[in-house]
Design a protein around this motif. Sequence first.
Motif, PDB file in Angstrom:
ATOM      1  N   SER A 189       0.848  -1.190   0.000  1.00 16.82           N
ATOM      2  CA  SER A 189       0.000   0.000   0.000  1.00 16.82           C
ATOM      3  C   SER A 189       0.881   1.236   0.000  1.00 16.82           C
ATOM      4  O   SER A 189       1.946   1.252   0.610  1.00 16.82           O
ATOM      5  CB  SER A 189      -0.917   0.009   1.227  1.00 16.82           C
ATOM      6  N   ILE A 190       0.441   2.275  -0.707  1.00 19.14           N
ATOM      7  CA  ILE A 190       1.163   3.543  -0.755  1.00 19.14           C
ATOM      8  C   ILE A 190       0.163   4.655  -0.515  1.00 19.14           C
ATOM      9  O   ILE A 190      -0.866   4.730  -1.191  1.00 19.14           O
ATOM     10  CB  ILE A 190       1.871   3.755  -2.104  1.00 19.14           C
ATOM     11  N   ARG A 191       0.464   5.500   0.455  1.00 21.24           N
ATOM     12  CA  ARG A 191      -0.390   6.657   0.704  1.00 21.24           C
ATOM     13  C   ARG A 191       0.447   7.919   0.727  1.00 21.24           C
ATOM     14  O   ARG A 191       1.576   7.928   1.201  1.00 21.24           O
ATOM     15  CB  ARG A 191      -1.169   6.509   2.012  1.00 21.24           C
ATOM     16  N   ARG A 192      -0.118   8.968   0.203  1.00 19.86           N
ATOM     17  CA  ARG A 192       0.544  10.260   0.162  1.00 19.86           C
ATOM     18  C   ARG A 192       0.434  10.926   1.535  1.00 19.86           C
ATOM     19  O   ARG A 192      -0.617  10.861   2.191  1.00 19.86           O
ATOM     20  CB  ARG A 192      -0.120  11.132  -0.902  1.00 19.86           C
ATOM     21  N   LEU A 193       1.521  11.554   1.976  1.00 19.12           N
ATOM     22  CA  LEU A 193       1.553  12.263   3.245  1.00 19.12           C
ATOM     23  C   LEU A 193       1.913  13.725   3.004  1.00 19.12           C
ATOM     24  O   LEU A 193       2.411  14.084   1.940  1.00 19.12           O
ATOM     25  CB  LEU A 193       2.595  11.640   4.185  1.00 19.12           C
ATOM     26  N   LEU A 194       1.667  14.545   4.017  1.00 18.11           N
ATOM     27  CA  LEU A 194       2.155  15.917   3.955  1.00 18.11           C
ATOM     28  C   LEU A 194       3.678  15.932   4.063  1.00 18.11           C
ATOM     29  O   LEU A 194       4.302  14.921   4.361  1.00 18.11           O
ATOM     30  CB  LEU A 194       1.552  16.744   5.085  1.00 18.11           C
ATOM     31  N   PHE A 195       4.239  17.103   3.861  1.00 14.52           N
ATOM     32  CA  PHE A 195       5.681  17.326   3.991  1.00 14.52           C
ATOM     33  C   PHE A 195       6.469  16.534   2.959  1.00 14.52           C
ATOM     34  O   PHE A 195       7.535  16.003   3.239  1.00 14.52           O
ATOM     35  CB  PHE A 195       6.166  17.030   5.412  1.00 14.52           C
ATOM     36  N   TRP A 196       5.893  16.411   1.740  1.00 11.93           N
ATOM     37  CA  TRP A 196       6.607  15.865   0.590  1.00 11.93           C
ATOM     38  C   TRP A 196       7.074  14.427   0.855  1.00 11.93           C
ATOM     39  O   TRP A 196       8.159  14.020   0.476  1.00 11.93           O
ATOM     40  CB  TRP A 196       7.784  16.779   0.237  1.00 11.93           C
ATOM     41  N   ARG A 197       6.222  13.649   1.481  1.00 12.67           N
ATOM     42  CA  ARG A 197       6.527  12.272   1.838  1.00 12.67           C
ATOM     43  C   ARG A 197       5.405  11.344   1.369  1.00 12.67           C
ATOM     44  O   ARG A 197       4.277  11.775   1.117  1.00 12.67           O
ATOM     45  CB  ARG A 197       6.685  12.105   3.363  1.00 12.67           C
ATOM     46  N   TYR A 198       5.741  10.068   1.271  1.00  9.57           N
ATOM     47  CA  TYR A 198       4.724   9.036   1.081  1.00  9.57           C
ATOM     48  C   TYR A 198       5.061   7.889   2.026  1.00  9.57           C
ATOM     49  O   TYR A 198       6.198   7.730   2.480  1.00  9.57           O
ATOM     50  CB  TYR A 198       4.665   8.550  -0.373  1.00  9.57           C
ATOM     51  N   LEU A 199       4.062   7.081   2.336  1.00  6.03           N
ATOM     52  CA  LEU A 199       4.257   5.909   3.180  1.00  6.03           C
ATOM     53  C   LEU A 199       3.958   4.661   2.371  1.00  6.03           C
ATOM     54  O   LEU A 199       2.843   4.514   1.838  1.00  6.03           O
ATOM     55  CB  LEU A 199       3.335   5.952   4.403  1.00  6.03           C
ATOM     56  N   LEU A 200       4.946   3.789   2.248  1.00  5.34           N
ATOM     57  CA  LEU A 200       4.771   2.494   1.582  1.00  5.34           C
ATOM     58  C   LEU A 200       4.862   1.408   2.656  1.00  5.34           C
ATOM     59  O   LEU A 200       5.804   1.389   3.449  1.00  5.34           O
ATOM     60  CB  LEU A 200       5.839   2.284   0.514  1.00  5.34           C
ATOM     61  N   VAL A 201       3.890   0.517   2.661  1.00  2.00           N
ATOM     62  CA  VAL A 201       3.877  -0.588   3.621  1.00  2.00           C
ATOM     63  C   VAL A 201       3.705  -1.895   2.832  1.00  2.00           C
ATOM     64  O   VAL A 201       2.731  -2.056   2.094  1.00  2.00           O
ATOM     65  CB  VAL A 201       2.755  -0.452   4.658  1.00  2.00           C
TER      66      VAL A 201
END
Length: 206
Positions: A189-201
Amino acid sequence: MPFDHNDHYHDLLLRQLPPGSRTALDVGCGTGRFARRLAALGLEVDAIDPSAEVITAARARSVPTGGARPPRFRQGDVTTAELPAGHYDYISCLASIHHVPFETVTALRAALAPGGTLVILGCHPEHSRLDWAWSLAAVPVNAAARLVVAALERLRSARREPTPAPVAPPAVPLAEIRREAAVLLPGASIRRLLFWRYLLVFRNDG
């Protein structure tokens, strides 16, 4: 400035720990803040970074506390390091995967134990209109957070650790990261985050 975007997401990353985790690998560990948080939870932590300077700093700042063993820090390039197959319950990469080819994730996937989790807090450049919209939304939040953290640290007379780790601007757009992850880390899963980041799990359920 005192507000650190990666530190801001530590709690989010820790929530991805599989229950009963015992071993962890922190890739691109820098001065070891996140590795130390993992160790404080009782995990056996290996931490790797290519910079000799930051590894020296990480070792100097890591002392046994509360009976927990400090992380094992080593200088090394994750693209050539020999990682034990099927060993780690949890692997983290904080703002480091864009320093190496994205296909490096295949070696990290192979190092995951059954049921283990790979977590990437990644950086990406603005490339699309949606990227720019998120970037604009992050600017005022970022400014406010920096002011609040700076004020709190002045009240506490605290000083942040310097982070001399080499940095490089991200070059791979988020859309391309999604495409590569679909092939190399199926089911991630990939979700967009604030502060120019993304989270991949990615969870090794196979």
